[in-house]
Design a protein around this motif. Sequence first.
Motif, PDB file in Angstrom:
ATOM      1  N   PHE A  65     -19.643  25.714 -14.150  1.00 41.93           N
ATOM      2  CA  PHE A  65     -19.466  27.138 -13.836  1.00 41.93           C
ATOM      3  C   PHE A  65     -18.299  27.354 -12.883  1.00 41.93           C
ATOM      4  O   PHE A  65     -17.429  28.193 -13.129  1.00 41.93           O
ATOM      5  CB  PHE A  65     -20.759  27.691 -13.227  1.00 41.93           C
ATOM      6  N   LYS A  66     -18.257  26.568 -11.795  1.00 43.33           N
ATOM      7  CA  LYS A  66     -17.204  26.755 -10.801  1.00 43.33           C
ATOM      8  C   LYS A  66     -15.835  26.407 -11.370  1.00 43.33           C
ATOM      9  O   LYS A  66     -14.838  27.076 -11.096  1.00 43.33           O
ATOM     10  CB  LYS A  66     -17.491  25.899  -9.570  1.00 43.33           C
ATOM     11  N   LYS A  67     -15.778  25.355 -12.172  1.00 43.97           N
ATOM     12  CA  LYS A  67     -14.514  24.923 -12.763  1.00 43.97           C
ATOM     13  C   LYS A  67     -13.921  26.020 -13.652  1.00 43.97           C
ATOM     14  O   LYS A  67     -12.732  26.338 -13.567  1.00 43.97           O
ATOM     15  CB  LYS A  67     -14.728  23.655 -13.579  1.00 43.97           C
ATOM     16  N   ASN A  68     -14.755  26.624 -14.488  1.00 42.13           N
ATOM     17  CA  ASN A  68     -14.269  27.628 -15.435  1.00 42.13           C
ATOM     18  C   ASN A  68     -14.011  28.979 -14.773  1.00 42.13           C
ATOM     19  O   ASN A  68     -13.079  29.685 -15.166  1.00 42.13           O
ATOM     20  CB  ASN A  68     -15.260  27.780 -16.592  1.00 42.13           C
ATOM     21  N   THR A  69     -14.815  29.341 -13.784  1.00 42.78           N
ATOM     22  CA  THR A  69     -14.556  30.601 -13.078  1.00 42.78           C
ATOM     23  C   THR A  69     -13.271  30.498 -12.264  1.00 42.78           C
ATOM     24  O   THR A  69     -12.522  31.478 -12.145  1.00 42.78           O
ATOM     25  CB  THR A  69     -15.731  30.976 -12.161  1.00 42.78           C
ATOM     26  N   ALA A  70     -13.005  29.317 -11.696  1.00 41.11           N
ATOM     27  CA  ALA A  70     -11.754  29.115 -10.959  1.00 41.11           C
ATOM     28  C   ALA A  70     -10.557  29.241 -11.893  1.00 41.11           C
ATOM     29  O   ALA A  70      -9.540  29.863 -11.553  1.00 41.11           O
ATOM     30  CB  ALA A  70     -11.757  27.752 -10.281  1.00 41.11           C
ATOM     31  N   LEU A  71     -10.680  28.648 -13.085  1.00 40.95           N
ATOM     32  CA  LEU A  71      -9.611  28.742 -14.076  1.00 40.95           C
ATOM     33  C   LEU A  71      -9.348  30.197 -14.455  1.00 40.95           C
ATOM     34  O   LEU A  71      -8.189  30.637 -14.519  1.00 40.95           O
ATOM     35  CB  LEU A  71      -9.992  27.933 -15.316  1.00 40.95           C
ATOM     36  N   MET A  72     -10.430  30.955 -14.682  1.00 37.76           N
ATOM     37  CA  MET A  72     -10.275  32.375 -15.032  1.00 37.76           C
ATOM     38  C   MET A  72      -9.646  33.157 -13.884  1.00 37.76           C
ATOM     39  O   MET A  72      -8.834  34.067 -14.100  1.00 37.76           O
ATOM     40  CB  MET A  72     -11.638  32.963 -15.407  1.00 37.76           C
ATOM     41  N   PHE A  73     -10.021  32.807 -12.647  1.00 34.45           N
ATOM     42  CA  PHE A  73      -9.477  33.502 -11.480  1.00 34.45           C
ATOM     43  C   PHE A  73      -7.966  33.335 -11.391  1.00 34.45           C
ATOM     44  O   PHE A  73      -7.220  34.318 -11.241  1.00 34.45           O
ATOM     45  CB  PHE A  73     -10.141  32.970 -10.213  1.00 34.45           C
ATOM     46  N   TYR A  74      -7.492  32.087 -11.478  1.00 38.19           N
ATOM     47  CA  TYR A  74      -6.051  31.844 -11.377  1.00 38.19           C
ATOM     48  C   TYR A  74      -5.286  32.513 -12.514  1.00 38.19           C
ATOM     49  O   TYR A  74      -4.205  33.085 -12.304  1.00 38.19           O
ATOM     50  CB  TYR A  74      -5.769  30.343 -11.371  1.00 38.19           C
ATOM     51  N   ARG A  75      -5.846  32.476 -13.711  1.00 41.63           N
ATOM     52  CA  ARG A  75      -5.183  33.111 -14.854  1.00 41.63           C
ATOM     53  C   ARG A  75      -5.147  34.619 -14.699  1.00 41.63           C
ATOM     54  O   ARG A  75      -4.145  35.267 -15.017  1.00 41.63           O
ATOM     55  CB  ARG A  75      -5.895  32.721 -16.148  1.00 41.63           C
ATOM     56  N   PHE A  76      -6.254  35.172 -14.200  1.00 42.44           N
ATOM     57  CA  PHE A  76      -6.315  36.620 -14.020  1.00 42.44           C
ATOM     58  C   PHE A  76      -5.347  37.067 -12.936  1.00 42.44           C
ATOM     59  O   PHE A  76      -4.695  38.111 -13.063  1.00 42.44           O
ATOM     60  CB  PHE A  76      -7.738  37.042 -13.673  1.00 42.44           C
ATOM     61  N   MET A  77      -5.253  36.275 -11.844  1.00 44.47           N
ATOM     62  CA  MET A  77      -4.311  36.614 -10.774  1.00 44.47           C
ATOM     63  C   MET A  77      -2.884  36.615 -11.302  1.00 44.47           C
ATOM     64  O   MET A  77      -2.086  37.491 -10.962  1.00 44.47           O
ATOM     65  CB  MET A  77      -4.444  35.617  -9.626  1.00 44.47           C
ATOM     66  N   LYS A  78      -2.545  35.629 -12.125  1.00 46.15           N
ATOM     67  CA  LYS A  78      -1.207  35.585 -12.717  1.00 46.15           C
ATOM     68  C   LYS A  78      -0.981  36.795 -13.621  1.00 46.15           C
ATOM     69  O   LYS A  78       0.092  37.391 -13.628  1.00 46.15           O
ATOM     70  CB  LYS A  78      -1.049  34.296 -13.537  1.00 46.15           C
ATOM     71  N   LEU A  79      -2.017  37.167 -14.393  1.00 46.19           N
ATOM     72  CA  LEU A  79      -1.931  38.320 -15.275  1.00 46.19           C
ATOM     73  C   LEU A  79      -1.695  39.598 -14.490  1.00 46.19           C
ATOM     74  O   LEU A  79      -0.986  40.504 -14.935  1.00 46.19           O
ATOM     75  CB  LEU A  79      -3.216  38.435 -16.106  1.00 46.19           C
TER      76      LEU A  79
END
Length: 313
Positions: A138-152
């Motif tokens: 859960f933490k691994k994938n939410t972190a990935l989504m966070f960084y991608r969303f911030m870049k977006l």
Amino acid sequence: MNKLYLVIPCYNEEEVLPETTKRLKEKMGTLMKKKKIAKDSKVIFVNDGSKDRTWELITQYHQTDSLFGGINLSRNRGHQNALLAGLMTVYEDCDMVISMDADLQDDINVIDQFVEAYEQGHDVVYGVRSSRKTDTFFKKNTALMFYRFMKLMGVDIVYNHADYRLMSKRAIAALSEFKEVNLFLRGLVPLVGYSHTTVEYERSERFAGESKYPLKKMLNFAFDGITSFSVKPIRLITIAGFIVFVISILMLLYSLIRHIMGDTIVGWTSVMTSVWLLGGFQILSIGIVGEYVGKIYLESKERPRFIIESYLK
């Protein structure tokens, strides 16, 4: 030789501090023997209003060893404010500062690489995780989504970087020019500019104690980062509002045509769906706009981001 300060925010860290001080003393001693850093380099712990014996331990370490110092905040202000308090307090007394957490998850052995990168002319050196083996799914994938969303959202952020970094004196001096109350240092530091590089490391399990960033705090932290550095959410509301407006015009034309043709029976499902959809969208929009208004309110007060009660040099 260059003088190095380590700045370590602490909140209820009495369980891990004995081991942290032991390992850091060994590491700093090794760097001094190799003449990588000056002998008057220091480790500064920042007590962020801890409720346990954290400050008592910091005081003991300072009294028995000049390597260790401490900053005691007047009350709990959160990790980012505590870290900023440490940086702003010590940077004029040294050449470079490395910030890290007290839980020993950050690999202290890469400090050598940080210092080497500084000597090569880099003002900022980011510690970047090479993998997330220790994280849950859960933490691994939410972190990935966070960084991608911030870049977006247009936020300049270093992927897989937390707050383990080296900053030169002039980089921190430039950081001091940013006056916002809503702190998100992972987004602020890249705005400083200057020469920078990255150093990869493996993040370990927490040595002792409990994480100070449960899911609720992580979500709040992520939302603060997004709303502090991007107005795209508001722009998305504007775009969505325009789309809904166009759809409503089309629906109006469709209804008029149906009326002219004599077919005026209106479906209950379509009405209820429209009401709930538009109502939910309006409430969500008001909430997002309100978040920005709230941040403007806090920034306009210009309250101090931290207050130092005592400083053990």
